[in-house]
Design a protein around this motif. Structure first.
Motif, PDB file in Angstrom:
ATOM      1  N   ARG A 166      28.550  27.145  33.971  1.00 33.66           N
ATOM      2  CA  ARG A 166      28.211  25.764  34.331  1.00 33.66           C
ATOM      3  C   ARG A 166      28.893  25.357  35.635  1.00 33.66           C
ATOM      4  O   ARG A 166      28.258  24.779  36.525  1.00 33.66           O
ATOM      5  N   ALA A 167      30.179  25.646  35.755  1.00 36.78           N
ATOM      6  CA  ALA A 167      30.904  25.288  36.977  1.00 36.78           C
ATOM      7  C   ALA A 167      30.377  26.078  38.174  1.00 36.78           C
ATOM      8  O   ALA A 167      30.277  25.543  39.287  1.00 36.78           O
ATOM      9  N   THR A 168      30.018  27.334  37.963  1.00 37.04           N
ATOM     10  CA  THR A 168      29.467  28.129  39.064  1.00 37.04           C
ATOM     11  C   THR A 168      28.153  27.530  39.546  1.00 37.04           C
ATOM     12  O   THR A 168      27.905  27.461  40.760  1.00 37.04           O
ATOM     13  N   ARG A 169      27.313  27.081  38.613  1.00 39.92           N
ATOM     14  CA  ARG A 169      26.063  26.428  39.021  1.00 39.92           C
ATOM     15  C   ARG A 169      26.353  25.219  39.902  1.00 39.92           C
ATOM     16  O   ARG A 169      25.730  25.025  40.945  1.00 39.92           O
ATOM     17  N   ARG A 170      27.298  24.408  39.492  1.00 35.28           N
ATOM     18  CA  ARG A 170      27.606  23.211  40.276  1.00 35.28           C
ATOM     19  C   ARG A 170      28.049  23.580  41.689  1.00 35.28           C
ATOM     20  O   ARG A 170      27.486  23.084  42.673  1.00 35.28           O
ATOM     21  N   TYR A 171      29.056  24.409  41.802  1.00 37.81           N
ATOM     22  CA  TYR A 171      29.646  24.644  43.119  1.00 37.81           C
ATOM     23  C   TYR A 171      28.795  25.560  43.994  1.00 37.81           C
ATOM     24  O   TYR A 171      28.837  25.451  45.226  1.00 37.81           O
ATOM     25  N   ALA A 172      27.987  26.424  43.385  1.00 36.04           N
ATOM     26  CA  ALA A 172      27.075  27.249  44.175  1.00 36.04           C
ATOM     27  C   ALA A 172      25.907  26.432  44.721  1.00 36.04           C
ATOM     28  O   ALA A 172      25.390  26.722  45.804  1.00 36.04           O
ATOM     29  N   ALA A 190      39.508  29.313  51.443  1.00 31.02           N
ATOM     30  CA  ALA A 190      38.957  30.454  50.710  1.00 31.02           C
ATOM     31  C   ALA A 190      37.489  30.131  50.472  1.00 31.02           C
ATOM     32  O   ALA A 190      37.137  29.455  49.504  1.00 31.02           O
ATOM     33  N   PHE A 191      36.651  30.593  51.386  1.00 31.45           N
ATOM     34  CA  PHE A 191      35.235  30.233  51.372  1.00 31.45           C
ATOM     35  C   PHE A 191      34.366  31.457  51.082  1.00 31.45           C
ATOM     36  O   PHE A 191      34.737  32.593  51.392  1.00 31.45           O
ATOM     37  N   GLY A 192      33.193  31.197  50.526  1.00 29.52           N
ATOM     38  CA  GLY A 192      32.181  32.241  50.354  1.00 29.52           C
ATOM     39  C   GLY A 192      32.722  33.447  49.609  1.00 29.52           C
ATOM     40  O   GLY A 192      33.245  33.356  48.503  1.00 29.52           O
ATOM     41  N   GLY A 193      32.593  34.615  50.257  1.00 31.99           N
ATOM     42  CA  GLY A 193      33.005  35.872  49.636  1.00 31.99           C
ATOM     43  C   GLY A 193      34.461  35.924  49.255  1.00 31.99           C
ATOM     44  O   GLY A 193      34.858  36.725  48.397  1.00 31.99           O
ATOM     45  N   ALA A 194      35.301  35.081  49.871  1.00 34.66           N
ATOM     46  CA  ALA A 194      36.714  35.041  49.493  1.00 34.66           C
ATOM     47  C   ALA A 194      36.872  34.648  48.029  1.00 34.66           C
ATOM     48  O   ALA A 194      37.791  35.128  47.344  1.00 34.66           O
ATOM     49  N   LEU A 195      35.984  33.781  47.525  1.00 33.26           N
ATOM     50  CA  LEU A 195      36.033  33.434  46.106  1.00 33.26           C
ATOM     51  C   LEU A 195      35.715  34.648  45.238  1.00 33.26           C
ATOM     52  O   LEU A 195      36.207  34.750  44.112  1.00 33.26           O
ATOM     53  N   GLY A 196      34.894  35.543  45.768  1.00 28.85           N
ATOM     54  CA  GLY A 196      34.628  36.787  45.040  1.00 28.85           C
ATOM     55  C   GLY A 196      35.875  37.623  44.898  1.00 28.85           C
ATOM     56  O   GLY A 196      36.184  38.122  43.808  1.00 28.85           O
ATOM     57  N   LEU A 197      36.634  37.788  45.986  1.00 28.11           N
ATOM     58  CA  LEU A 197      37.877  38.560  45.922  1.00 28.11           C
ATOM     59  C   LEU A 197      38.847  37.950  44.915  1.00 28.11           C
ATOM     60  O   LEU A 197      39.454  38.654  44.111  1.00 28.11           O
ATOM     61  N   ILE A 198      39.003  36.623  44.970  1.00 25.32           N
ATOM     62  CA  ILE A 198      39.923  35.947  44.052  1.00 25.32           C
ATOM     63  C   ILE A 198      39.459  36.127  42.611  1.00 25.32           C
ATOM     64  O   ILE A 198      40.262  36.405  41.711  1.00 25.32           O
ATOM     65  N   SER A 199      38.163  35.997  42.381  1.00 19.06           N
ATOM     66  CA  SER A 199      37.616  36.118  41.030  1.00 19.06           C
ATOM     67  C   SER A 199      37.751  37.530  40.487  1.00 19.06           C
ATOM     68  O   SER A 199      37.862  37.715  39.261  1.00 19.06           O
ATOM     69  N   CYS A 200      37.740  38.524  41.360  1.00 20.54           N
ATOM     70  CA  CYS A 200      37.869  39.916  40.923  1.00 20.54           C
ATOM     71  C   CYS A 200      39.293  40.266  40.519  1.00 20.54           C
ATOM     72  O   CYS A 200      39.508  41.274  39.841  1.00 20.54           O
ATOM     73  N   CYS A 201      40.266  39.477  40.969  1.00 20.72           N
ATOM     74  CA  CYS A 201      41.656  39.742  40.609  1.00 20.72           C
ATOM     75  C   CYS A 201      41.939  39.258  39.190  1.00 20.72           C
ATOM     76  O   CYS A 201      41.308  38.323  38.696  1.00 20.72           O
ATOM     77  N   ASP A 202      42.905  39.886  38.542  1.00 15.92           N
ATOM     78  CA  ASP A 202      43.257  39.505  37.177  1.00 15.92           C
ATOM     79  C   ASP A 202      43.878  38.121  37.125  1.00 15.92           C
ATOM     80  O   ASP A 202      43.700  37.381  36.142  1.00 15.92           O
ATOM     81  N   MET A 203      44.625  37.781  38.173  1.00 13.05           N
ATOM     82  CA  MET A 203      45.349  36.508  38.224  1.00 13.05           C
ATOM     83  C   MET A 203      45.329  36.027  39.661  1.00 13.05           C
ATOM     84  O   MET A 203      45.155  36.815  40.589  1.00 13.05           O
ATOM     85  N   ALA A 204      45.531  34.730  39.837  1.00 15.57           N
ATOM     86  CA  ALA A 204      45.617  34.169  41.192  1.00 15.57           C
ATOM     87  C   ALA A 204      46.502  32.937  41.148  1.00 15.57           C
ATOM     88  O   ALA A 204      46.456  32.161  40.194  1.00 15.57           O
ATOM     89  N   ILE A 205      47.300  32.790  42.200  1.00 20.26           N
ATOM     90  CA  ILE A 205      48.058  31.557  42.385  1.00 20.26           C
ATOM     91  C   ILE A 205      47.712  31.028  43.773  1.00 20.26           C
ATOM     92  O   ILE A 205      47.251  31.767  44.638  1.00 20.26           O
ATOM     93  N   PRO A 232      28.505  37.355  39.676  1.00 23.16           N
ATOM     94  CA  PRO A 232      28.974  37.723  38.327  1.00 23.16           C
ATOM     95  C   PRO A 232      30.469  37.526  38.144  1.00 23.16           C
ATOM     96  O   PRO A 232      30.925  37.132  37.073  1.00 23.16           O
ATOM     97  N   PHE A 233      31.229  37.780  39.201  1.00 26.51           N
ATOM     98  CA  PHE A 233      32.683  37.678  39.108  1.00 26.51           C
ATOM     99  C   PHE A 233      33.133  36.218  39.101  1.00 26.51           C
ATOM    100  O   PHE A 233      34.081  35.863  38.401  1.00 26.51           O
ATOM    101  N   VAL A 234      32.444  35.387  39.865  1.00 28.97           N
ATOM    102  CA  VAL A 234      32.768  33.959  39.859  1.00 28.97           C
ATOM    103  C   VAL A 234      32.441  33.356  38.498  1.00 28.97           C
ATOM    104  O   VAL A 234      33.222  32.549  37.951  1.00 28.97           O
ATOM    105  N   VAL A 235      31.313  33.739  37.912  1.00 30.22           N
ATOM    106  CA  VAL A 235      30.953  33.244  36.576  1.00 30.22           C
ATOM    107  C   VAL A 235      32.017  33.660  35.560  1.00 30.22           C
ATOM    108  O   VAL A 235      32.420  32.867  34.697  1.00 30.22           O
ATOM    109  N   GLN A 236      32.500  34.904  35.650  1.00 31.37           N
ATOM    110  CA  GLN A 236      33.552  35.347  34.734  1.00 31.37           C
ATOM    111  C   GLN A 236      34.824  34.530  34.915  1.00 31.37           C
ATOM    112  O   GLN A 236      35.550  34.275  33.951  1.00 31.37           O
ATOM    113  N   ALA A 237      35.092  34.116  36.151  1.00 32.00           N
ATOM    114  CA  ALA A 237      36.342  33.392  36.432  1.00 32.00           C
ATOM    115  C   ALA A 237      36.285  31.929  36.029  1.00 32.00           C
ATOM    116  O   ALA A 237      37.244  31.395  35.462  1.00 32.00           O
ATOM    117  N   ILE A 238      35.178  31.240  36.329  1.00 34.11           N
ATOM    118  CA  ILE A 238      35.150  29.791  36.123  1.00 34.11           C
ATOM    119  C   ILE A 238      34.040  29.332  35.172  1.00 34.11           C
ATOM    120  O   ILE A 238      33.946  28.135  34.886  1.00 34.11           O
TER     121      ILE A 238
END
Length: 270
Positions: A159-165, A112-127, A150-156
């Motif tokens: 600070r963590a978004t800065r690191r992994y981005a 799950a790379f790049g924009g795929a993290l956006g899709l996951i972050s936009c969902c209410d839940m993920a497993i 914005p969606f990745v920041v909301q999810a994680i």
């Protein structure tokens, strides 16, 4: 449901839909066609009042490898205005998924790379699977995770978004759970069984109440208290109590019987 070239949108008789990314030969990588078809598919889900929730999945080994390399090469040859149009399409997809009225659950295996993290972050839940691999890989190829940020920041978190981005490090399913990107992480061999448990649990809940709760939590945001929010929450509980499903749920609870939305349905393959 309409036919798509890059997706499959399947409905289960129990009242939910599964949206499959279906470019297995390309590891479900995004291109302009897939983005457009995802927007259309979400429109169909939003217009179907019978659906209780949506599951987002990827066919084959990987959830999604991110952007398609051939599509990215074409984008590099386009001018600013055309690239801006592409970015607006991607933003429409992400915002439409994030604001979908029904609950959304992403199921992640493989990459799950790049924009795929956006899709996951936009969902209410993920497993996802313990051995899944996540990466905000954009900086490795001279880009930035702009639209999805914005969606990745909301999810994680910021600070963590800065690191992994900034590092483009890969991390696995258990780390994704610790960060909050995944709700739960399981061994790959158990993922389907665990998904069935998630589905069974969601089917216990009032469809109208789940929609109302999504609206409520969108208004609540980070929980900052103010008089307007207090009035909104007071009105929200009053409305749901007098709604048909609210009344049915209360009666069923007092009468010690299952509510009407828990009626048995035939289980069919998703």
């Amino acid at each position: 449901m309409s036919d798509f070239n890059t997706l499959e949108l399947l409905t289960d008789p129990r009242g939910f839909a599964t949206l499959w990314l279906s470019r297995e030969e390309k590891n479900n990588a995004f291109n302009a066609e897939m983005i457009r078809e995802l927007i259309l598919a979400l429109d169909q889900v939003a217009s179907d009042a019978s659906l209780r929730f949506l599951i987002l999945r990827g066919r084959g080994k990987h959830f999604s490898a991110g952007a398609d390399l051939a599509w990215m090469q074409q984008s590099a040859e386009l001018d600013y205005a055309t690239n801006l149009d592409d970015a607006r399409e991607l933003a429409e997809l992400m915002y439409n998924l994030a604001k979908l009225k029904v609950p959304t659950l992403a199921v992640v295996q493989g990459a799950a790379f790049g924009g795929a993290l956006g899709l996951i972050s936009c969902c209410d839940m993920a497993i996802g699977a313990d051995d899944a691999q996540f990466c905000l890989s954009e900086v490795r190829i001279g880009l930035a995770p702009a639209v999805i940020s914005p969606f990745v920041v909301q999810a994680i978190g910021e600070r963590a978004t800065r690191r992994y981005a900034l590092t483009a490090e890969r991390f696995g399913g258990q780390r994704a759970q610790a960060l909050g990107l995944l709700s739960e992480s399981y061994p790959l061999a158990e993922l389907e069984q665990k998904l069935d448990q998630w589905i069974d649990n969601l089917l216990l809940n009032s469809p109208a109440a789940m929609r109302a709760s999504k609206d409520l939590l969108r208004e609540v945001g980070d929980g900052s208290l103010n008089p307007a929010l207090r009035r909104y929450t007071e009105n929200a509980i009053a409305r749901i109590r007098v709604s048909p499903e609210g009344q049915e749920g209360l009666r069923a609870f007092l009468q010690k019987r299952p509510p009407s939305w828990q009626a048995e349905t035939v289980k069919e393959p998703r």
